[in-house]
Scaffold this active site. Structure first.
Site, PDB file in Angstrom:
ATOM      1  N   GLU A 129       0.915  -1.331   0.061  1.00  0.00           N
ATOM      2  CA  GLU A 129       0.141  -0.130  -0.032  1.00  0.00           C
ATOM      3  C   GLU A 129       0.815   1.366  -0.125  1.00  0.00           C
ATOM      4  OE1 GLU A 129      -2.833  -0.451  -0.929  1.00  0.00           O
ATOM      5  OE2 GLU A 129      -4.237  -1.500   0.669  1.00  0.00           O
ATOM      6  N   THR A 182      -5.022   7.030  -4.668  1.00  0.00           N
ATOM      7  CA  THR A 182      -5.354   7.053  -3.242  1.00  0.00           C
ATOM      8  C   THR A 182      -4.610   7.785  -2.431  1.00  0.00           C
ATOM      9  OG1 THR A 182      -6.045   4.579  -3.427  1.00  0.00           O
ATOM     10  CG2 THR A 182      -5.671   5.501  -1.159  1.00  0.00           C
TER      11      THR A 182
HETATM   12  N1  HSE Z   1      -8.698   4.010   4.229  1.00  0.00           N
HETATM   13  C1  HSE Z   1      -8.117   3.838   2.997  1.00  0.00           C
HETATM   14  C2  HSE Z   1      -8.557   5.446   2.354  1.00  0.00           C
HETATM   15  C3  HSE Z   1      -8.683   2.921   1.897  1.00  0.00           C
HETATM   16  O1  HSE Z   1      -9.672   5.712   2.750  1.00  0.00           O
HETATM   17  O2  HSE Z   1      -7.650   6.348   2.010  1.00  0.00           O
HETATM   18  C4  HSE Z   1      -8.066   3.092   0.528  1.00  0.00           C
HETATM   19  O3  HSE Z   1      -8.770   2.235  -0.136  1.00  0.00           O
END
Ligand code: HSE
Length: 307
Positions: A129, A182
């Protein structure tokens, strides 16, 4: 050549108030990943992809980054090949990066008989990630490894997993909208929140957990809400038709949330209502000229070996 092929599920993080905390594994879509040891070539890593395109350089690929970390930590000196059948659209809010990262961590553990605990596997998968989000958040990789519903809590974070009630079905609505990474969707978030937002979110999150465990859509309808992250993301274009979607969910009496960092939404209702729920959401997007892909699915298993 020794190899293993695994199936890793999409996942939906946050579910409203549970930012970086709640995650749900989905039965569909999923990635298939094959990892092979190619002895005799010295240490190297090769990645190939079919389906949705993703970076092939190991340091920029979520699975590649996990493999490099495990090769380094465990002194694995073989060549490793990773073949990815990428069915989960990247950048959709459906844990596409987490699925590949989890698949690779799981496969390398099995291939080398490392016998890592599930907790360790999740930590390795979370390194993937860093590539997509800039931080090793656990709320997609935990459900991708364990299946079902997971909660991340505490410092250092501990991982808890639960099996939601079988009566619950899931509809994913993925608008065809371009999305930044993200990483971008996290950069716009506040570092401090008000006490009133915090207490309302605790209420919403509690209802969501109870709704999932007891299979009560009335609790999911009232609980899958968020005072902190969703609206900010919607105002920055990470969510389409946010107010319309929320209004429709209210009318249909289903739980709705932006899935992860969007643009997908996740709706939770009873199995017998998934088709009609999907059609109602498709309609409001089509009326505005926005096409969308719909997945009618259910809570899924964690990563597992396939033949
Ligand atoms: N919790 C993370 C966000 C998940 O909302 O940035 C990303 O898939």
């Amino acid at each position: 050549m020794k190899s293993i092929r695994v199936r890793a599920p999409a996942s939906s993080a946050n579910l409203g108030a549970g930012f970086d905390c709640f995650g749900l594994a989905l039965e569909d879509p999923y990635d298939i990943v094959e990892v092979s040891i190619t002895r005799g070539n010295g240490m190297h890593l090769k990645i190939s992809v079919e389906g949705y395109p993703v970076p092939l350089e190991p340091e920029r690929n979520t699975g590649g980054y996990v493999a490099l970390s495990m090769m380094r930590d465990f002194g694995l000196e073989d060549g490793i090949e990773i073949k990815i059948w990428k069915n989960i659209p990247p950048g959709s809010g459906l844990g596409s990066s987490a699925a590949t990262a989890s698949a690779v961590a799981y496969a390398i553990d099995k291939l080398y008989d490392l016998k890592l605990s599930q907790d360790k596997l999740i930590r390795y998968a979370s390194l993937g990630e860093i590539v997509s989000a800039g931080t090793p958040h656990l709320d997609n990789v935990a459900p991708a490894i364990l299946g079902g519903f997971t909660i991340i809590a505490g410092t250092p974070p501990k991982i808890y997993s639960f099996k939601p009630d079988d009566r619950l079905g899931v509809v994913v609505i993925l608008p065809y909208a371009s999305k930044a990474s993200t990483y971008e969707a996290r950069k716009i978030l506040p570092t401090m929140i008000s006490l009133s937002s915090a207490y309302r979110n605790v209420g919403y999150g509690s209802l969501t957990v109870l709704g999932l465990i007891l299979g009560r859509i009335d609790l999911l309808r009232d609980g899958m809400r968020d005072e902190v992250v969703e609206r900010i993301r919607a105002s920055h274009g990470f969510a389409q038709l946010y107010d319309e979607v929320r209004r429709l969910a209210e009318e249909l009496e289903v739980g709705i949330a932006l899935s992860g960092a969007g643009p997908a939404y996740i709706a939770i209702t009873y199995h017998e209502r998934v088709e009609s729920t999907a059609e109602s959401f498709r309609k409001i997007f089509e009326e505005k000229g926005i096409g969308c892909r719909i997945y009618i699915t259910k809570v899924g298993r964690g990563v597992y070996e396939v033949t």
